[in-house]
Design a protein around this motif. Sequence first.
Motif, PDB file in Angstrom:
ATOM      1  N   ASN A  57      -3.266   8.898   7.327  1.00  0.00           N
ATOM      2  CA  ASN A  57      -4.543   8.537   6.698  1.00  0.00           C
ATOM      3  C   ASN A  57      -4.521   7.113   6.158  1.00  0.00           C
ATOM      4  N   THR A  58      -3.411   6.725   5.551  1.00  0.00           N
ATOM      5  CA  THR A  58      -3.331   5.386   4.959  1.00  0.00           C
ATOM      6  C   THR A  58      -3.386   4.309   6.038  1.00  0.00           C
TER       7      THR A  58
ATOM      8  N   VAL B 198       1.963  -3.203   4.137  1.00  0.00           N
ATOM      9  CA  VAL B 198       1.582  -4.266   3.214  1.00  0.00           C
ATOM     10  C   VAL B 198       0.562  -5.165   3.889  1.00  0.00           C
ATOM     11  N   GLY B 199      -0.563  -5.397   3.226  1.00  0.00           N
ATOM     12  CA  GLY B 199      -1.619  -6.192   3.832  1.00  0.00           C
ATOM     13  C   GLY B 199      -2.077  -5.557   5.129  1.00  0.00           C
ATOM     14  N   ASN B 200      -2.068  -6.345   6.215  1.00  0.00           N
ATOM     15  CA  ASN B 200      -2.533  -5.866   7.514  1.00  0.00           C
ATOM     16  C   ASN B 200      -1.378  -5.428   8.407  1.00  0.00           C
ATOM     17  N   SER B 201      -0.180  -5.303   7.825  1.00  0.00           N
ATOM     18  CA  SER B 201       1.001  -5.071   8.657  1.00  0.00           C
ATOM     19  C   SER B 201       1.789  -3.836   8.244  1.00  0.00           C
ATOM     20  N   LEU B 202       2.385  -3.231   9.247  1.00  0.00           N
ATOM     21  CA  LEU B 202       3.375  -2.196   9.039  1.00  0.00           C
ATOM     22  C   LEU B 202       4.726  -2.857   9.318  1.00  0.00           C
ATOM     23  N   VAL B 203       5.607  -2.832   8.330  1.00  0.00           N
ATOM     24  CA  VAL B 203       6.881  -3.543   8.444  1.00  0.00           C
ATOM     25  C   VAL B 203       8.016  -2.529   8.472  1.00  0.00           C
ATOM     26  N   PHE B 204       8.930  -2.714   9.422  1.00  0.00           N
ATOM     27  CA  PHE B 204      10.036  -1.774   9.599  1.00  0.00           C
ATOM     28  C   PHE B 204      11.347  -2.398   9.136  1.00  0.00           C
ATOM     29  N   PHE B 205      12.094  -1.653   8.331  1.00  0.00           N
ATOM     30  CA  PHE B 205      13.412  -2.089   7.865  1.00  0.00           C
ATOM     31  C   PHE B 205      14.473  -1.141   8.394  1.00  0.00           C
TER      32      PHE B 205
ATOM     33  N   GLU C 184       0.818  -1.216   0.000  1.00  0.00           N
ATOM     34  CA  GLU C 184       0.000   0.000   0.000  1.00  0.00           C
ATOM     35  C   GLU C 184       0.847   1.258   0.000  1.00  0.00           C
ATOM     36  N   LYS C 185       2.004   1.186   0.681  1.00  0.00           N
ATOM     37  CA  LYS C 185       2.793   2.399   0.838  1.00  0.00           C
ATOM     38  C   LYS C 185       4.156   2.019   1.400  1.00  0.00           C
ATOM     39  N   ALA C 186       5.187   2.768   0.992  1.00  0.00           N
ATOM     40  CA  ALA C 186       6.520   2.549   1.548  1.00  0.00           C
ATOM     41  C   ALA C 186       7.274   3.863   1.548  1.00  0.00           C
TER      42      ALA C 186
ATOM     43  N   VAL D  36       9.632   2.244   6.220  1.00  0.00           N
ATOM     44  CA  VAL D  36       8.357   1.732   6.702  1.00  0.00           C
ATOM     45  C   VAL D  36       7.570   1.260   5.487  1.00  0.00           C
ATOM     46  N   VAL D  37       7.089   0.035   5.560  1.00  0.00           N
ATOM     47  CA  VAL D  37       6.331  -0.546   4.455  1.00  0.00           C
ATOM     48  C   VAL D  37       4.978  -1.000   4.985  1.00  0.00           C
TER      49      VAL D  37
END
Length: 128
Positions: free
Chosen positions: A116-117, A42-49, A13-15, A39-40
């Motif tokens: 918002n996202t 994707v789906g139901n998760s916010l993923v941190f790199f 959805e957003k990165a 920050v990514v």
Amino acid sequence: SSPDSDGCTPELEKAGLLNKTKIAEGGRKLRKNWSPCWVVLVGNSLVFFKDPKSQTPSSWKPGNSRPESSVDLRGAQLHWANNLSSKKNVFKLRTVTGNEFLLQSETDSLIKEWYNTIQNVIDRLDRE
Ligand code: I3P
């Protein structure tokens, strides 16, 4: 056809790059340690790199790079939190498990888009 025509790959959805600090773990307060983070959403998760230099939104692929951590957005709460930092444009994300993160950007439009996202994903999960 779309890249997700099989319906099996969660939609990106957003990165992007945000400043991040974790401020609580399971309800226990942590000392702030701000650092830049990819920050990514994707789906139901916010993923941190971790390493911003080795990550770009376009290079991100599921399974291709190792996330530092990820957050399940189901039941999460999002609040603007400029009272919790001397920085501007700060919001707080709280998970159902009591983990709390502050996310921040110097760019007003960018942080509003992220807010918002993420809120839209939380609202969608609340309706499920
Ligand atoms: C913290 C550091 C953080 C700051 C925090 C300080 O000091 O300066 O950047 O948060 O403020 O305690 P230290 O590096 O010694 O841990 P903000 O940048 O978000 O203001 P706080 O204690 O008022 O949260």
